[in-house]
Write an enzyme that holds these catalytic residues in place. Structure first.
Site, PDB file in Angstrom:
ATOM      1  N   HIS A   1       0.816  -1.223   0.000  1.00 48.36           N
ATOM      2  CA  HIS A   1       0.000   0.000   0.000  1.00 48.36           C
ATOM      3  C   HIS A   1       0.847   1.269   0.000  1.00 48.36           C
ATOM      4  CE1 HIS A   1      -3.495  -2.461   0.476  1.00 48.36           C
ATOM      5  NE2 HIS A   1      -3.144  -2.906   1.664  1.00 48.36           N
TER       6      HIS A   1
ATOM      7  N   ASP B   1      -2.553 -10.710  -2.250  1.00 51.80           N
ATOM      8  CA  ASP B   1      -3.125 -10.264  -0.973  1.00 51.80           C
ATOM      9  C   ASP B   1      -4.622  -9.981  -1.166  1.00 51.80           C
ATOM     10  OD1 ASP B   1      -2.041  -8.888   1.838  1.00 51.80           O
ATOM     11  OD2 ASP B   1      -3.830  -7.881   1.036  1.00 51.80           O
TER      12      ASP B   1
ATOM     13  N   HIS C   1      -6.172  -7.453  -0.230  1.00 47.57           N
ATOM     14  CA  HIS C   1      -6.370  -6.025  -0.538  1.00 47.57           C
ATOM     15  C   HIS C   1      -5.607  -5.633  -1.797  1.00 47.57           C
ATOM     16  CE1 HIS C   1      -6.836  -6.494   3.873  1.00 47.57           C
ATOM     17  NE2 HIS C   1      -7.863  -5.684   3.684  1.00 47.57           N
TER      18      HIS C   1
ATOM     19  N   ASP D   1      -4.392 -13.160   3.712  1.00 41.81           N
ATOM     20  CA  ASP D   1      -5.641 -12.675   4.317  1.00 41.81           C
ATOM     21  C   ASP D   1      -6.863 -13.015   3.460  1.00 41.81           C
ATOM     22  OD1 ASP D   1      -4.573 -10.876   2.486  1.00 41.81           O
ATOM     23  OD2 ASP D   1      -4.724  -9.124   3.802  1.00 41.81           O
TER      24      ASP D   1
HETATM   25  C1  OKP Z   1      -3.051  -4.332   4.755  1.00 43.69           C
HETATM   26  B1  OKP Z   1      -2.653  -5.519   3.866  1.00 43.69           B
HETATM   27  C2  OKP Z   1     -11.491  -0.706   6.588  1.00 43.69           C
HETATM   28  C3  OKP Z   1     -10.487  -1.542   7.350  1.00 43.69           C
HETATM   29  C4  OKP Z   1      -9.175  -1.551   6.604  1.00 43.69           C
HETATM   30  C5  OKP Z   1      -6.787  -1.761   6.807  1.00 43.69           C
HETATM   31  C6  OKP Z   1      -6.378  -2.909   5.974  1.00 43.69           C
HETATM   32  C7  OKP Z   1      -4.923  -2.888   5.605  1.00 43.69           C
HETATM   33  C8  OKP Z   1      -4.512  -4.184   4.963  1.00 43.69           C
HETATM   34  N1  OKP Z   1     -12.785  -0.760   7.142  1.00 43.69           N
HETATM   35  N2  OKP Z   1      -8.088  -1.950   7.407  1.00 43.69           N
HETATM   36  O1  OKP Z   1      -3.018  -5.405   2.531  1.00 43.69           O
HETATM   37  O2  OKP Z   1      -3.074  -6.804   4.339  1.00 43.69           O
HETATM   38 ZN    ZN Z   2      -4.217  -7.418   2.844  1.00 46.09          ZN
END
Ligand code: OKP
Ligand code: ZN
Length: 366
Positions: free
Chosen positions: A186, A221, A223, A309
């Site tokens: 990110h 990932d 995300h 995740d």
């Molecule tokens: C980091 B990685 C929103 C919650 C988001 C942050 C997630 C960061 C993920 N409601 N929380 O890509 O695993």
């Molecule tokens: Zn993630």
């Protein structure tokens, strides 16, 4: 300015290079595994979730559990320690790196700051502001906390990715693993977000590309890797990502299928957003589609943003992959036939994180 990403000697007075020393442990077994003890210097305490401060999901125990599983499966050999000087400016602005370094240097050991004010379009970082306010200029969310050790830990994390890439390229085949945290994908050129500060994944890919290799990045990932996408958007490094639909999932503002790259990079960005509840079948279909694009690109090196995740038991992710799916992912990526660098990203189901990560690596190298 030198284009070298690592060097063995410290910069001299007349060098305008931004090289920062970091120490890594290299295990050269079947899988090259690179880690840094400095990750322990970063342990966020809280993050802002659903209108409340909750304990941080991204925690040092994650790495310790992966390490333990690797030892149990005999995937690690006695490591050699190496000290390198790493130059982050291929991926990050000089001023971003220096601001984060300066803020961390001034914090007390037990300070943990979350940004609370953002500058908007016309504002800029002002050094007279309190550090928590300055952080707003470097940040985009309230999940990504800063402590005194955050800078050193995140430089070490990026160092793991770069050194693992270099060791893998030197070996010319097989797999390497950056067993690193905080995660990477990110973080953008001049901002932190989503638990990420320095983007070692993009830095390793860019550095390999700068040395002439054709490089494909696959982000598995849960995300979307918004930072990596942004860093590679105008380049012919292929970036592909399968992730939770950003219409309802962090990072929300990117990860859509119509983002295809720009300029030189047009056609080298492939996003496959998938809905909540995506299971083994839906996921495999999407990843097969991505792997066909990667094959067609014929990379010399594949860099994988490895988040687990997507696991059914993950407290943040909303996919339903099983432990067996992680073996399938590793096997499918290994079958590309190119050397693969895996860089650790997310995965928060702490009791299964070791099993899931080791399943990927064992299948990919097997
Ligand atoms: C980091 B990685 C929103 C919650 C988001 C942050 C997630 C960061 C993920 N409601 N929380 O890509 O695993
Ligand atoms: Zn993630």
């Amino acid at each position: 300015m030198s284009s070298e990403v690592t060097r063995e000697a410290p910069p001299t007075d007349h060098d305008d290079d931004l090289s920062i020393r970091c120490e890594v442990n290299i295990s050269c077994g079947d899988i090259i595994t690179v880690s840094s003890n400095d990750h322990l210097l970063h342990a966020g305490q809280v993050e802002f979730l659903n209108n409340q401060l909750v304990p941080s999901f991204e925690h040092p125990s994650r790495l310790e559990l992966i390490d333990r599983e690797f030892r149990e499966r005999k995937l690690l050999v006695t490591p050699a320690t190496k000290s390198v000087w790493i130059n982050l400016t291929l991926a990050h602005d000089h001023s971003y790196v220096e601001s984060l370094s300066r803020i961390c240097r001034h914090l007390n050991v037990d300070d943990i700051l979350l940004p609370s004010v953002w500058p908007g379009q016309k504002g800029a970082l002002r050094v007279e502001h309190p550090y928590g306010i300055q952080l707003g200029a470097l940040s985009r969310d309230m999940f990504t906390s800063i402590g005194a050790g955050t800078f050193t830990a995140s430089v070490g994390s990026a160092g793991c990715a770069v050194v693992a890439m270099q060791e893998l390229v030197a070996r010319g085949k097989g797999c390497a693993f950056a067993l690193s945290r905080p995660p990477h994908h990110h973080a953008g050129r001049d901002y932190m977000n989503g638990y990420c500060y320095m983007n070692g994944t993009a830095l390793a890919a860019m550095s390999a590309r700068a040395s002439g290799l054709r490089v494909a990045v696959i982000d598995v990932d849960y995300h979307h890797g918004n930072g990596t996408q942004e860093l590679l958007y105008g380049s012919d490094i292929l970036f592909c990502s399968v992730h939770g639909d950003p219409a309802s999932t962090f990072p929300f503002y990117s990860g859509y299928a119509d983002e295809q790259g720009e300029g030189l990079g047009l056609g080298f960005n492939l996003n496959v957003p998938l809905p909540h509840g995506t299971d083994s079948q839906g996921y495999r279909e999407a990843l097969r589609h991505v792997l066909a694009r990667v094959r067609n690109y014929a990379p010399d090196l594949v860099v994988v943003s490895l988040g687990v995740d997507t696991f059914e038991g993950d407290p943040i992710g909303r996919f339903r992959l099983s432990a067996a799916d992680f073996s399938w992912i590793g096997d499918a990526i290994g079958q590309l036939g190119a050397p693969v660098l895996f860089v650790m990203e997310g995965g928060y189901a702490v009791s299964e994180i070791g099993m899931n990560v080791a399943n990927v690596l064992e299948a990919a190298s097997g």
